[in-house]
Design a protein around this motif. Structure first.
Motif, PDB file in Angstrom:
ATOM      1  N   ALA A   1      14.236 -10.924 -17.565  1.00  0.00           N
ATOM      2  CA  ALA A   1      13.490 -11.078 -18.816  1.00  0.00           C
ATOM      3  C   ALA A   1      12.437 -12.169 -18.731  1.00  0.00           C
ATOM      4  O   ALA A   1      11.500 -12.184 -19.533  1.00  0.00           O
ATOM      5  N   LEU A   2      12.549 -13.074 -17.765  1.00  0.00           N
ATOM      6  CA  LEU A   2      11.562 -14.158 -17.637  1.00  0.00           C
ATOM      7  C   LEU A   2      10.183 -13.635 -17.285  1.00  0.00           C
ATOM      8  O   LEU A   2       9.175 -14.313 -17.516  1.00  0.00           O
ATOM      9  N   VAL A   3      10.106 -12.450 -16.692  1.00  0.00           N
ATOM     10  CA  VAL A   3       8.815 -11.878 -16.295  1.00  0.00           C
ATOM     11  C   VAL A   3       8.608 -10.498 -16.896  1.00  0.00           C
ATOM     12  O   VAL A   3       7.751  -9.739 -16.435  1.00  0.00           O
TER      13      VAL A   3
ATOM     14  N   ALA B   1       0.811  -1.214   0.000  1.00  0.00           N
ATOM     15  CA  ALA B   1       0.000   0.000   0.000  1.00  0.00           C
ATOM     16  C   ALA B   1       0.845   1.263   0.000  1.00  0.00           C
ATOM     17  O   ALA B   1       0.430   2.312  -0.466  1.00  0.00           O
ATOM     18  N   SER B   2       2.065   1.194   0.527  1.00  0.00           N
ATOM     19  CA  SER B   2       2.897   2.394   0.629  1.00  0.00           C
ATOM     20  C   SER B   2       3.477   2.805  -0.718  1.00  0.00           C
ATOM     21  O   SER B   2       3.564   3.973  -1.042  1.00  0.00           O
ATOM     22  N   ALA B   3       3.879   1.837  -1.530  1.00  0.00           N
ATOM     23  CA  ALA B   3       4.550   2.165  -2.784  1.00  0.00           C
ATOM     24  C   ALA B   3       3.676   1.911  -4.002  1.00  0.00           C
ATOM     25  O   ALA B   3       3.822   2.583  -5.008  1.00  0.00           O
ATOM     26  N   ARG B   4       2.773   0.919  -3.918  1.00  0.00           N
ATOM     27  CA  ARG B   4       1.940   0.551  -5.052  1.00  0.00           C
ATOM     28  C   ARG B   4       2.783   0.280  -6.289  1.00  0.00           C
ATOM     29  O   ARG B   4       2.524   0.758  -7.388  1.00  0.00           O
ATOM     30  N   ARG B   5       3.845  -0.454  -6.129  1.00  0.00           N
ATOM     31  CA  ARG B   5       4.721  -0.738  -7.258  1.00  0.00           C
ATOM     32  C   ARG B   5       3.993  -1.626  -8.254  1.00  0.00           C
ATOM     33  O   ARG B   5       3.392  -2.635  -7.888  1.00  0.00           O
ATOM     34  N   ALA B   6       4.101  -1.230  -9.537  1.00  0.00           N
ATOM     35  CA  ALA B   6       3.400  -1.977 -10.573  1.00  0.00           C
ATOM     36  C   ALA B   6       4.059  -3.313 -10.866  1.00  0.00           C
ATOM     37  O   ALA B   6       3.461  -4.172 -11.487  1.00  0.00           O
ATOM     38  N   ASP B   7       5.316  -3.484 -10.425  1.00  0.00           N
ATOM     39  CA  ASP B   7       6.031  -4.705 -10.772  1.00  0.00           C
ATOM     40  C   ASP B   7       6.140  -5.663  -9.602  1.00  0.00           C
ATOM     41  O   ASP B   7       6.950  -6.582  -9.641  1.00  0.00           O
ATOM     42  N   ASP B   8       5.335  -5.484  -8.558  1.00  0.00           N
ATOM     43  CA  ASP B   8       5.388  -6.413  -7.431  1.00  0.00           C
ATOM     44  C   ASP B   8       5.010  -7.819  -7.867  1.00  0.00           C
ATOM     45  O   ASP B   8       5.641  -8.801  -7.476  1.00  0.00           O
ATOM     46  N   ALA B   9       3.936  -7.932  -8.673  1.00  0.00           N
ATOM     47  CA  ALA B   9       3.506  -9.256  -9.128  1.00  0.00           C
ATOM     48  C   ALA B   9       4.584  -9.904  -9.990  1.00  0.00           C
ATOM     49  O   ALA B   9       4.864 -11.095  -9.860  1.00  0.00           O
ATOM     50  N   ALA B  10       5.194  -9.116 -10.878  1.00  0.00           N
ATOM     51  CA  ALA B  10       6.267  -9.660 -11.706  1.00  0.00           C
ATOM     52  C   ALA B  10       7.461 -10.068 -10.862  1.00  0.00           C
ATOM     53  O   ALA B  10       8.105 -11.089 -11.128  1.00  0.00           O
ATOM     54  N   LEU B  11       7.759  -9.278  -9.826  1.00  0.00           N
ATOM     55  CA  LEU B  11       8.882  -9.604  -8.947  1.00  0.00           C
ATOM     56  C   LEU B  11       8.653 -10.931  -8.241  1.00  0.00           C
ATOM     57  O   LEU B  11       9.555 -11.780  -8.156  1.00  0.00           O
TER      58      LEU B  11
ATOM     59  N   THR C   1      -3.739 -23.214 -24.686  1.00  0.00           N
ATOM     60  CA  THR C   1      -4.229 -22.160 -23.775  1.00  0.00           C
ATOM     61  C   THR C   1      -3.020 -21.347 -23.326  1.00  0.00           C
ATOM     62  O   THR C   1      -2.448 -21.609 -22.265  1.00  0.00           O
ATOM     63  N   PRO C   2      -2.586 -20.368 -24.131  1.00  0.00           N
ATOM     64  CA  PRO C   2      -1.337 -19.645 -23.843  1.00  0.00           C
ATOM     65  C   PRO C   2      -1.397 -18.918 -22.498  1.00  0.00           C
ATOM     66  O   PRO C   2      -2.416 -18.303 -22.159  1.00  0.00           O
ATOM     67  N   PRO C   3      -0.320 -19.003 -21.717  1.00  0.00           N
ATOM     68  CA  PRO C   3      -0.271 -18.267 -20.446  1.00  0.00           C
ATOM     69  C   PRO C   3       0.046 -16.792 -20.685  1.00  0.00           C
ATOM     70  O   PRO C   3       0.304 -16.349 -21.804  1.00  0.00           O
ATOM     71  N   HIS C   4       0.027 -16.012 -19.590  1.00  0.00           N
ATOM     72  CA  HIS C   4       0.303 -14.584 -19.645  1.00  0.00           C
ATOM     73  C   HIS C   4       1.244 -14.210 -18.503  1.00  0.00           C
ATOM     74  O   HIS C   4       1.281 -14.871 -17.460  1.00  0.00           O
ATOM     75  N   LEU C   5       1.950 -13.105 -18.713  1.00  0.00           N
ATOM     76  CA  LEU C   5       2.757 -12.536 -17.644  1.00  0.00           C
ATOM     77  C   LEU C   5       1.864 -11.708 -16.721  1.00  0.00           C
ATOM     78  O   LEU C   5       0.756 -11.317 -17.110  1.00  0.00           O
ATOM     79  N   PRO C   6       2.300 -11.413 -15.511  1.00  0.00           N
ATOM     80  CA  PRO C   6       1.500 -10.564 -14.618  1.00  0.00           C
ATOM     81  C   PRO C   6       1.259  -9.183 -15.230  1.00  0.00           C
ATOM     82  O   PRO C   6       2.174  -8.546 -15.758  1.00  0.00           O
ATOM     83  N   ASP C   7       0.011  -8.710 -15.186  1.00  0.00           N
ATOM     84  CA  ASP C   7      -0.374  -7.386 -15.685  1.00  0.00           C
ATOM     85  C   ASP C   7       0.015  -7.182 -17.146  1.00  0.00           C
ATOM     86  O   ASP C   7       0.355  -6.071 -17.565  1.00  0.00           O
ATOM     87  N   ASP C   8      -0.008  -8.236 -17.935  1.00  0.00           N
ATOM     88  CA  ASP C   8       0.388  -8.148 -19.338  1.00  0.00           C
ATOM     89  C   ASP C   8      -0.576  -9.010 -20.149  1.00  0.00           C
ATOM     90  O   ASP C   8      -0.634 -10.227 -19.967  1.00  0.00           O
ATOM     91  N   PRO C   9      -1.368  -8.407 -21.056  1.00  0.00           N
ATOM     92  CA  PRO C   9      -2.358  -9.197 -21.807  1.00  0.00           C
ATOM     93  C   PRO C   9      -1.764 -10.018 -22.936  1.00  0.00           C
ATOM     94  O   PRO C   9      -2.471 -10.837 -23.526  1.00  0.00           O
ATOM     95  N   ARG C  10      -0.500  -9.826 -23.265  1.00  0.00           N
ATOM     96  CA  ARG C  10       0.087 -10.528 -24.403  1.00  0.00           C
ATOM     97  C   ARG C  10       0.229 -12.019 -24.107  1.00  0.00           C
ATOM     98  O   ARG C  10       0.789 -12.402 -23.074  1.00  0.00           O
ATOM     99  N   PRO C  11      -0.253 -12.892 -24.994  1.00  0.00           N
ATOM    100  CA  PRO C  11      -0.109 -14.345 -24.777  1.00  0.00           C
ATOM    101  C   PRO C  11       1.332 -14.784 -25.020  1.00  0.00           C
ATOM    102  O   PRO C  11       2.062 -14.213 -25.834  1.00  0.00           O
ATOM    103  N   ILE C  12       1.729 -15.827 -24.306  1.00  0.00           N
ATOM    104  CA  ILE C  12       3.058 -16.422 -24.464  1.00  0.00           C
ATOM    105  C   ILE C  12       2.905 -17.689 -25.277  1.00  0.00           C
ATOM    106  O   ILE C  12       2.146 -18.596 -24.910  1.00  0.00           O
TER     107      ILE C  12
END
Length: 696
Positions: free
Chosen positions: A245-247, A207-217, A676-687
């Motif tokens: 690059a993996l995420v 809640a303090s930082a609201r970093r957009a890449d927490d899920a990717a991290l 059923t292609p997976p996705h990265l966190p907060d990223d709609p692009r299929p893998i």
């Protein structure tokens, strides 16, 4: 040796020895008759470049260190810097750090408000991350302003004419082609997406930082555990750019940034609630065919100096300081739930573990819990009955006499560990009474007409052969604990914080032992007095009058001994068997580890384990190698490949494994995942995944 040999033969070239000579503020580096470098003596950057260049050309590290008057360790460090950062890593920045202009300060604050990490801002501005940290601590981030709506006419004019403009790339993610030695770990996204892991991690942003890449991290750390780093400190052994690059990150944060970020996320959430959410999604995506679960304790030793509680280490067969984990897996071996705390028995940890399991499976699910002889107590059976969970275990101690004849039962072939075990087993099925619990079902396995083992269960309806097969499959939780400990590092402490409080743990009361010894002494005194009286009565000594004169005193001694024994027993009843440890030793402390951060890392480790297990099961459906399929699956995570981050999709191209049989199975697995292609966190692009064609 002749003089000519000592001085060298005439006409022979000068030996090719690396030399460094300093003359008039200039350094000259030569080898044999060739001059290699000339630079100012005060130019450390040129010196470092010369050191790396001559060692790359084949000069030994020891020889280069001697010539440049450096240590071999420092020369090796310079070579490592050059490999990692190029020539920039060999030139140390001198003077004060650059000062940001007011415009740069404002821009940094705006980037922070948009969700950029401090590392990304520092790289963009060409300064150290600590300056960004101090800047944001002093001024704070600027929240992004809402965009004003455009007039209708202007909005229409802004639309492109002709071919549609390409869709913009998502902000804050990687773009372009990246070559990675960890490309095989991208297969883990197939399981993560199936189990709704990105969505779960997205809800954990601090809640303090609201970093957009927490899920990717968090996904990156999970995949890093799958790559074999057993601890967070092992992340520094990975190539940060290739691992990030993996995420979709430009690079994985450095350890001094990664550790605080994970700690902040762990401190702001309930790790057990996260595990319940992840496990529920996993079971919903791949529902277990059986409601059979297994539970077992795992002792984690502690080698530090803090007064941590002691428990029994089955591996060492001795009591040690440490903590205890209770793990629950399903019938397929997937880690579903766990609890952690001070060392104790299954009778004390099972209620909390069943609460977690019930919250994951739902209150109406039909469950059966299997455990080994260590939990075969009536108190454990009663806990299972309270949670409306059936149980099955082996009988403790010696086998009881069987009162019914054994009959043939079909042993399910699907549950057999070997072809020889599939077929018919002979079981005696009867009802028995267990003290402290009541009536339960007992199965006795007969081999060659002899009873070999006995099984106790509360299930009165299931087939006897199936029950035996389910219990024999309990080895899967043993394998799960072994793999989690050996490969995924669940034994790491993870957090050195501890809370020391008064040690109120119940221990044996020494006064009770002294009281028992007093009772034993009085019993011996009474026995001695009674023997003395009997000796007088049966004595052949004459005259009898002399013996009769001694009998009253002997009888009085017996009565006194009885009184002393009764007083000792009465005093013993007043002495408690157990007392708090700080009552015996005033001021004694007990250290309680702060388990929140370790528990959160445990969630990530179990997630990495479940991901590898799911991939292994899917791969083995094509590979058909029950002996090596788990090891071969782990080897796929080390496959090299390229990651192509395009505007509308992400393409992973893997180098084929060396084994043709494994390559064929991997190609079939990739075709299945691409359905059923997976996705990265907060990223709609299929893998989508591809395998590089092997050249004949």
């Amino acid at each position: 040796m002749t003089e000519t040999t000592a001085l060298g033969l005439p006409g022979m070239p000068e030996p090719a020895v690396l030399r460094r000579v300093e003359v008039d503020g200039k350094c000259l580096v030569s080898r044999g008759a060739s001059v290699l470098f000339v630079y100012d003596a005060a130019d450390r950057g040129m010196r470092n470049l010369a050191v790396v260049a001559v060692t790359d050309a084949g000069v030994a590290v020891q020889e280069a260190a001697t010539a440049f008057q450096l240590t071999p360790q420092y020369v090796s460090m310079l070579r490592g810097r050059a490999r990692r950062d190029g020539s920039a890593g060999l030139v140390k920045t001198m003077g004060r750090r650059p000062k940001l202009s007011p415009c740069q300060v404002e821009q940094a604050r705006r980037w922070a408000g948009e969700g950029w990490t401090q590392e990304q801002i520092a790289v963009r501005l060409g300064i150290h991350r600590s300056q960004i940290s101090l800047l944001l601590a002093k001024h704070g981030a600027i929240a992004p302003q809402p965009q004003l709506p455009l007039p209708a006419g202007q909005a229409e004019q802004s639309e492109p004419v002709g071919d549609a403009a390409p869709e913009p790339e998502p902000e804050g993610v990687l773009s372009g082609v990246v070559r990675s030695r960890y490309a095989g770990a991208m297969l883990g996204h197939a399981f993560l997406s199936r189990s709704q892991v990105p969505a779960t991690f997205a809800s954990l942003r601090t809640a303090s930082a609201r970093r957009a890449d927490d899920a990717a991290l968090l996904c990156a750390v999970t995949l890093a555990f799958g790559l074999g780093i057993s601890s967070i400190e092992g992340a520094k052994l990975l190539d940060r750019r290739e691992a990030g690059a993996l995420v979709g990150l430009g690079c994985l944060p450095e350890l001094r940034t990664l550790r605080p970020q994970l700690a902040a996320i762990a401190d702001s959430c309930d790790p057990l609630a996260v595990q319940r959410q992840l496990a529920s999604a996993m079971l919903a995506a791949d529902a277990p065919a059986l409601g059979v679960y297994y539970v077992d304790d795992h002792f984690v030793p502690y080698a530090g100096a803090r007064p941590v509680g002691r428990g029994w280490n089955n591996k060492r067969k001795q009591a040690q300081k440490g903590r205890g984990d209770t793990l629950v897996t399903d019938h397929r071996g997937r880690a579903v739930a766990f609890v952690t705390g001070e060392p104790s028995s299954l009778t004390k940890t099972l209620p909390e573990a069943l609460e977690q399991l019930r919250a994951i499976t739902g209150p109406d699910a039909t469950l059966m819990l299997g455990f080994d002889r260590g939990g075969a107590y009536a108190s454990v059976f009663n806990v299972c009955r309270a949670f409306k969970v059936d149980w099955i275990t082996y009988r403790r101690g010696k086998l009881k006499v069987c009162l019914v004849k054994p009959t043939a039962h079909r042993y399910p072939p699907a549950e057999a560990e070997a072809e020889a075990e599939a077929g018919v087993v002979y079981l005696a099925d009867e009802l028995v009474e267990v003290d402290g619990y009541g009536v339960c079902r007992q199965l006795t396995l007969f081999e060659d007409g002899t009873a070999r083992l006995q099984v106790l269960t509360s299930d009165m309806d299931a087939d006897a052969g199936s029950l035996l097969a389910w219990l024999r499959s309990r080895w899967r939780i043993e394998n799960a604990i072994k793999d989690l400990s050996r490969l995924y590092g669940i034994d790491w402490l993870c957090d050195y914080r501890m809370i020391e409080t008064d040690d109120t743990t119940d221990i044996d009361n020494p006064a009770r032992a002294a009281g028992l010894q007093t009772v034993r002494d009085r019993e011996r005194d009474l026995a001695a007095a009674e023997r003395a009286l009997a000796h007088l009565v049966e004595s052949p000594e004459r005259p009898v009058a002399k013996i009769n004169a001694k009998i009253p005193a002997a009888r009085q001694a017996v009565e006194q001994a009885k009184d002393h024994l009764a007083a000792a027993k009465a005093a013993l009843k007043q002495i408690p068997v157990k007392i708090p440890a700080n009552q015996l030793n005033p001021g004694q402390q007990r250290a309680l580890p702060a388990i929140g951060r370790r528990t959160f890392q445990m969630v990530l480790r179990m997630l990495a384990y479940n991901s590898e297990l799911w991939l292994a099961d899917r791969l083995n459906s094509y590979l058909r190698d029950n002996a090596e399929y788990r090891t071969l699956t782990r080897s796929l995570f080390q496959l090299h490949g390229t990651l192509d981050y395009q505007p509308k999709k992400i393409t992973v191209t893997l180098d084929p494994p060396g084994s043709p049989r494994l390559a064929r199975a991997l190609a079939l697995l990739i075709d299945e995942i691409n359905q059923t292609p997976p996705h990265l966190p907060d990223d709609p692009r299929p893998i989508t995944y591809h395998l590089t064609a092997t050249q004949q």
